[in-house]
Design a protein around this motif. Structure first.
Motif, PDB file in Angstrom:
ATOM      1  N   GLU A 166       0.835  -1.195   0.000  1.00 52.94           N
ATOM      2  CA  GLU A 166       0.000   0.000   0.000  1.00 52.94           C
ATOM      3  C   GLU A 166       0.873   1.249   0.000  1.00 52.94           C
ATOM      4  O   GLU A 166       1.836   1.350   0.759  1.00 52.94           O
ATOM      5  N   LEU A 167       0.534   2.194  -0.851  1.00 54.94           N
ATOM      6  CA  LEU A 167       1.220   3.481  -0.916  1.00 54.94           C
ATOM      7  C   LEU A 167       0.466   4.497  -0.075  1.00 54.94           C
ATOM      8  O   LEU A 167      -0.762   4.549  -0.109  1.00 54.94           O
ATOM      9  N   GLY A 168       1.206   5.318   0.661  1.00 52.09           N
ATOM     10  CA  GLY A 168       0.555   6.336   1.490  1.00 52.09           C
ATOM     11  C   GLY A 168      -0.388   5.737   2.505  1.00 52.09           C
ATOM     12  O   GLY A 168      -1.551   6.134   2.608  1.00 52.09           O
ATOM     13  N   SER A 169       0.094   4.807   3.296  1.00 50.97           N
ATOM     14  CA  SER A 169      -0.776   4.033   4.194  1.00 50.97           C
ATOM     15  C   SER A 169      -1.376   4.851   5.323  1.00 50.97           C
ATOM     16  O   SER A 169      -2.412   4.471   5.877  1.00 50.97           O
ATOM     17  N   GLY A 170      -0.720   5.933   5.713  1.00 54.51           N
ATOM     18  CA  GLY A 170      -1.246   6.721   6.829  1.00 54.51           C
ATOM     19  C   GLY A 170      -1.305   5.904   8.106  1.00 54.51           C
ATOM     20  O   GLY A 170      -0.329   5.258   8.499  1.00 54.51           O
ATOM     21  N   VAL A 171      -2.458   5.883   8.752  1.00 54.77           N
ATOM     22  CA  VAL A 171      -2.604   5.132  10.009  1.00 54.77           C
ATOM     23  C   VAL A 171      -2.787   3.637   9.771  1.00 54.77           C
ATOM     24  O   VAL A 171      -2.817   2.856  10.719  1.00 54.77           O
ATOM     25  N   GLY A 172      -2.938   3.232   8.513  1.00 54.81           N
ATOM     26  CA  GLY A 172      -2.924   1.812   8.192  1.00 54.81           C
ATOM     27  C   GLY A 172      -4.268   1.122   8.095  1.00 54.81           C
ATOM     28  O   GLY A 172      -4.332  -0.114   8.082  1.00 54.81           O
ATOM     29  N   ILE A 173      -5.353   1.871   7.960  1.00 52.10           N
ATOM     30  CA  ILE A 173      -6.673   1.248   8.013  1.00 52.10           C
ATOM     31  C   ILE A 173      -6.915   0.275   6.857  1.00 52.10           C
ATOM     32  O   ILE A 173      -7.520  -0.785   7.047  1.00 52.10           O
ATOM     33  N   THR A 174      -6.417   0.596   5.660  1.00 54.51           N
ATOM     34  CA  THR A 174      -6.623  -0.306   4.526  1.00 54.51           C
ATOM     35  C   THR A 174      -5.724  -1.526   4.623  1.00 54.51           C
ATOM     36  O   THR A 174      -6.162  -2.660   4.407  1.00 54.51           O
ATOM     37  N   GLY A 175      -4.462  -1.308   4.963  1.00 55.72           N
ATOM     38  CA  GLY A 175      -3.539  -2.429   5.079  1.00 55.72           C
ATOM     39  C   GLY A 175      -3.948  -3.413   6.162  1.00 55.72           C
ATOM     40  O   GLY A 175      -3.815  -4.629   5.999  1.00 55.72           O
ATOM     41  N   ILE A 176      -4.456  -2.898   7.273  1.00 54.11           N
ATOM     42  CA  ILE A 176      -4.898  -3.776   8.363  1.00 54.11           C
ATOM     43  C   ILE A 176      -6.088  -4.616   7.924  1.00 54.11           C
ATOM     44  O   ILE A 176      -6.170  -5.813   8.229  1.00 54.11           O
ATOM     45  N   LEU A 177      -7.030  -4.018   7.203  1.00 55.54           N
ATOM     46  CA  LEU A 177      -8.145  -4.797   6.665  1.00 55.54           C
ATOM     47  C   LEU A 177      -7.628  -5.887   5.738  1.00 55.54           C
ATOM     48  O   LEU A 177      -8.042  -7.051   5.839  1.00 55.54           O
ATOM     49  N   CYS A 178      -6.706  -5.531   4.852  1.00 56.13           N
ATOM     50  CA  CYS A 178      -6.175  -6.509   3.897  1.00 56.13           C
ATOM     51  C   CYS A 178      -5.468  -7.665   4.583  1.00 56.13           C
ATOM     52  O   CYS A 178      -5.529  -8.810   4.121  1.00 56.13           O
ATOM     53  N   SER A 179      -4.813  -7.368   5.710  1.00 62.75           N
ATOM     54  CA  SER A 179      -4.037  -8.408   6.388  1.00 62.75           C
ATOM     55  C   SER A 179      -4.896  -9.548   6.893  1.00 62.75           C
ATOM     56  O   SER A 179      -4.391 -10.628   7.193  1.00 62.75           O
ATOM     57  N   ARG A 180      -6.201  -9.330   6.985  1.00 65.72           N
ATOM     58  CA  ARG A 180      -7.096 -10.395   7.444  1.00 65.72           C
ATOM     59  C   ARG A 180      -7.381 -11.416   6.338  1.00 65.72           C
ATOM     60  O   ARG A 180      -7.985 -12.454   6.597  1.00 65.72           O
TER      61      ARG A 180
END
Length: 246
Positions: A82-96
């Motif tokens: 993920e580019l520009g993850s910020g606080v990580g809300i999208t990446g954390i969802l994806c990690s599931r």
């Protein structure tokens, strides 16, 4: 900042540390996307300066996470950057759903809260399905940092993601130059860049399309994803490298 004195008096030069501008009063906030509930630390409004937009959750992230939660099969077993993850809300969802998720940002202050949120989820009840979360520093266009990503993750990624990352016109060229290098790093199969875009200016609307084309990419709007988010129009684009015969 200069403090003005009366006639005949010297000026005092007041140097402000960057911490003067930084708001780190993060709040634990709950977000729900379909059956997925995510708790993370974020701000409710951005800090004053120093490019700290990544401290809060933007409308485009809500748009992308809603789309991904409804199409989770796209993520199953994938490797994602993920580019520009910020606080990580999208990446954390994806990690599931994914086997590995690399979250990136260029700002050191933002990387601090990103890493805190990764630690928060590593110790939560969802830790078993949040494995493979990694944070890396990545400034678009920085050849050294891009090279580190390409070398460290030499097999490439199945998906590149970006949510509400198109703010400054000067950064769009660097964004798509970086995306092009990441897309070409995939050894087998085709890597896609999924961009959740929120329209704020017509100039930016045109620039995003033209820069993708300039970098040899095909950019298509995903059907059914255009919607209103935060009183603005948002859409999700799928970006891929053009085939050589096109």
């Amino acid at each position: 900042m200069r403090q003005m004195k009366g006639e005949g008096e010297e000026e005092d030069i007041v140097c402000l540390d960057e911490s003067f501008f930084i708001d780190d009063n993060y709040q634990l906030t709950t977000f729900t996307f379909g059956s997925q509930v995510i708790e993370l630390l974020c701000l409710q409004s951005a800090s004053t300066d120093f490019d700290l937009t990544g401290q809060l959750v933007w409308p485009g992230a809500m748009l992308l996470n809603d789309y991904l939660s409804k199409n989770a099969e796209l993520l199953q077993g994938c490797t994602v950057l993920e580019l520009g993850s910020g606080v990580g809300i999208t990446g954390i969802l994806c990690s599931r759903f994914c086997s590995k998720v690399v979250l990136t940002d260029h700002n050191e202050e933002v990387l601090k809260i990103l890493k805190k949120n990764i630690e928060l989820h590593a110790s939560s009840e969802n830790s078993k399905c949040c494995s493979g979360l990694v944070a890396e520093k990545l400034e678009w266009g920085n050849s050294e940092q891009i090279g580190h990503i390409l070398q460290t993750y030499s097999d490439g990624f199945d998906l590149i993601l970006g949510a509400d990352i198109c703010f400054q016109q000067s950064s769009i060229c660097l964004l798509f130059d970086t995306v092009e290098k990441l897309l070409r790093n995939r050894r087998e199969g085709q890597c896609k860049f999924i961009l959740a875009y929120v329209s704020r200016t017509k100039i930016m609307d045109s620039l995003v399309i033209s820069e993708a084309v300039r970098c040899g990419m095909q950019i298509n709007e995903l059907v059914g994803t255009r919607s209103v988010v935060g009183n603005l129009e948002g859409v999700i684009f799928e970006v891929t490298l053009k085939k050589q015969d096109e």
